[in-house]
Design a protein around this motif. Structure first.
Motif, mmCIF file in Angstrom:
data_model
loop_
_atom_site.group_PDB
_atom_site.id
_atom_site.type_symbol
_atom_site.label_atom_id
_atom_site.label_comp_id
_atom_site.label_asym_id
_atom_site.label_seq_id
_atom_site.Cartn_x
_atom_site.Cartn_y
_atom_site.Cartn_z
ATOM 1 N N ALA A 120 -4.958 -4.500 7.108
ATOM 2 C CA ALA A 120 -4.966 -4.945 5.299
ATOM 3 C C ALA A 120 -5.638 -4.524 4.037
ATOM 4 C CB ALA A 120 -3.686 -5.802 4.720
ATOM 5 N N ASP A 121 -6.177 -3.346 3.158
ATOM 6 C CA ASP A 121 -6.494 -3.070 1.895
ATOM 7 C C ASP A 121 -6.931 -4.099 1.262
ATOM 8 O OD1 ASP A 121 -8.456 -2.241 0.285
ATOM 9 O OD2 ASP A 121 -8.017 -0.419 0.121
ATOM 10 N N GLU A 122 -6.866 -5.368 1.183
ATOM 11 C CA GLU A 122 -6.370 -6.523 0.228
ATOM 12 C C GLU A 122 -6.812 -5.562 -1.635
ATOM 13 O OE1 GLU A 122 -7.504 -10.203 0.701
ATOM 14 O OE2 GLU A 122 -7.939 -10.127 2.447
ATOM 15 N N ASP A 123 -8.107 -4.788 -2.017
ATOM 16 C CA ASP A 123 -8.444 -4.612 -3.253
ATOM 17 C C ASP A 123 -7.842 -3.474 -3.453
ATOM 18 O OD1 ASP A 123 -11.039 -6.129 -3.262
ATOM 19 O OD2 ASP A 123 -12.026 -3.729 -1.965
ATOM 20 N N ILE B 106 -3.792 -4.184 -2.385
ATOM 21 C CA ILE B 106 -2.890 -4.187 -2.619
ATOM 22 C C ILE B 106 -3.087 -4.908 -4.021
ATOM 23 C CG2 ILE B 106 -1.825 -6.885 -1.750
ATOM 24 C CD1 ILE B 106 -2.120 -5.089 0.968
ATOM 25 N N ARG B 107 -4.033 -6.193 -4.340
ATOM 26 C CA ARG B 107 -4.938 -6.803 -5.679
ATOM 27 C C ARG B 107 -3.972 -5.507 -7.099
ATOM 28 N NH1 ARG B 107 -6.287 -11.914 -5.061
ATOM 29 N NH2 ARG B 107 -7.266 -11.792 -2.776
ATOM 30 N N GLN B 108 -4.791 -4.590 -6.219
ATOM 31 C CA GLN B 108 -4.334 -3.159 -7.869
ATOM 32 C C GLN B 108 -3.248 -3.717 -7.536
ATOM 33 O OE1 GLN B 108 -7.003 -2.503 -9.584
ATOM 34 N NE2 GLN B 108 -5.033 -2.320 -11.055
ATOM 35 N N ALA B 109 -2.387 -2.978 -6.839
ATOM 36 C CA ALA B 109 -0.693 -2.462 -6.870
ATOM 37 C C ALA B 109 -0.222 -3.670 -7.909
ATOM 38 C CB ALA B 109 -0.533 -2.378 -5.956
ATOM 39 N N ILE B 110 -0.520 -5.127 -7.354
ATOM 40 C CA ILE B 110 0.191 -5.844 -8.445
ATOM 41 C C ILE B 110 -0.512 -6.332 -9.559
ATOM 42 C CG2 ILE B 110 -0.190 -9.070 -7.897
ATOM 43 C CD1 ILE B 110 -0.213 -8.316 -5.367
ATOM 44 N N ASN C 289 5.485 -1.803 -1.989
ATOM 45 C CA ASN C 289 6.298 -1.211 -0.710
ATOM 46 C C ASN C 289 6.085 0.639 -0.776
ATOM 47 O OD1 ASN C 289 7.577 -3.298 0.645
ATOM 48 N ND2 ASN C 289 9.013 -2.762 -0.458
ATOM 49 N N VAL C 290 5.918 1.301 -2.027
ATOM 50 C CA VAL C 290 5.522 2.040 -1.910
ATOM 51 C C VAL C 290 4.081 2.578 -1.636
ATOM 52 C CG1 VAL C 290 6.462 2.931 -4.382
ATOM 53 C CG2 VAL C 290 5.339 2.184 -4.673
ATOM 54 N N MET C 291 3.593 1.979 -1.510
ATOM 55 C CA MET C 291 2.217 1.722 -0.017
ATOM 56 C C MET C 291 2.400 2.498 0.662
ATOM 57 S SD MET C 291 0.142 -1.191 -2.244
ATOM 58 C CE MET C 291 -1.525 -0.527 -1.069
ATOM 59 N N PRO C 292 2.332 3.599 1.347
ATOM 60 C CA PRO C 292 2.080 3.738 3.152
ATOM 61 C C PRO C 292 1.394 2.542 3.773
ATOM 62 C CG PRO C 292 0.464 5.165 1.680
ATOM 63 C CD PRO C 292 0.854 4.251 0.481
ATOM 64 N N GLY C 293 2.795 2.591 4.722
ATOM 65 C CA GLY C 293 2.564 1.458 6.204
ATOM 66 C C GLY C 293 2.695 0.126 5.837
ATOM 67 N N THR C 294 2.944 -0.228 4.550
ATOM 68 C CA THR C 294 3.191 -1.286 3.974
ATOM 69 C C THR C 294 5.210 -1.555 3.786
ATOM 70 O OG1 THR C 294 0.999 -1.300 2.744
ATOM 71 C CG2 THR C 294 2.499 -3.008 1.972
#
Length: 124
Positions: free
Chosen positions: A101-104, A106-110, A77-82
């Motif tokens: 969506a930038d899957e890479d 998102i995966r890195q944030a997780i 949720n801290v990612m812009p537009g997510t």
């Protein structure tokens, strides 16, 4: 003499057991800091789901409690537009995005939150 050694060993084991129990109670233990104060939920600024046309559902391994759920949601949720919502029972996260969506990322944030991103189950 042997009896004294056995008694000393038993006293040491009981002492260590008491110490471990007290340490667990005071410093927490178990899953992801469950005894710590819960992380403050990161809320998205735009609550209109119509503004998020892209949907991505991704499996996440390692989530076991509501603290885990909040950690993953906050990381996304801290990612812009997510906008992210975790389904703990299904072990996945639904991610709504304003742009593709930038899957890479998102995966890195997780991963940075301490969890393992799995396969993407659906992408709309």
């Amino acid at each position: 003499m042997a009896n004294i050694i056995i008694v000393l060993i038993l006293v040491a084991l009981v002492g260590y057991g008491i110490y471990s129990y007290v340490h667990h109670l005071t410093h927490g233990g178990g899953c992801c800091g469950e005894r710590d104060a819960a992380a403050k939920k990161v809320k998205v600024e735009d609550h209109n789901k119509a503004h998020y046309p892209h949907t991505l559902v991704m499996g996440v391994d390692g989530m076991t409690c509501q603290n885990c759920q909040r950690h993953v949601e906050n990381a996304l949720n801290v990612m812009p537009g997510t906008w992210a919502a975790v389904d703990l029972a299904a072990q996945n996260v639904t991610i709504l995005t304003k742009d593709e969506a930038d899957e890479d990322a998102i995966r890195q944030a997780i991963r940075d939150a301490g969890y393992l991103p799995l396969r993407t189950t659906s992408k709309v």
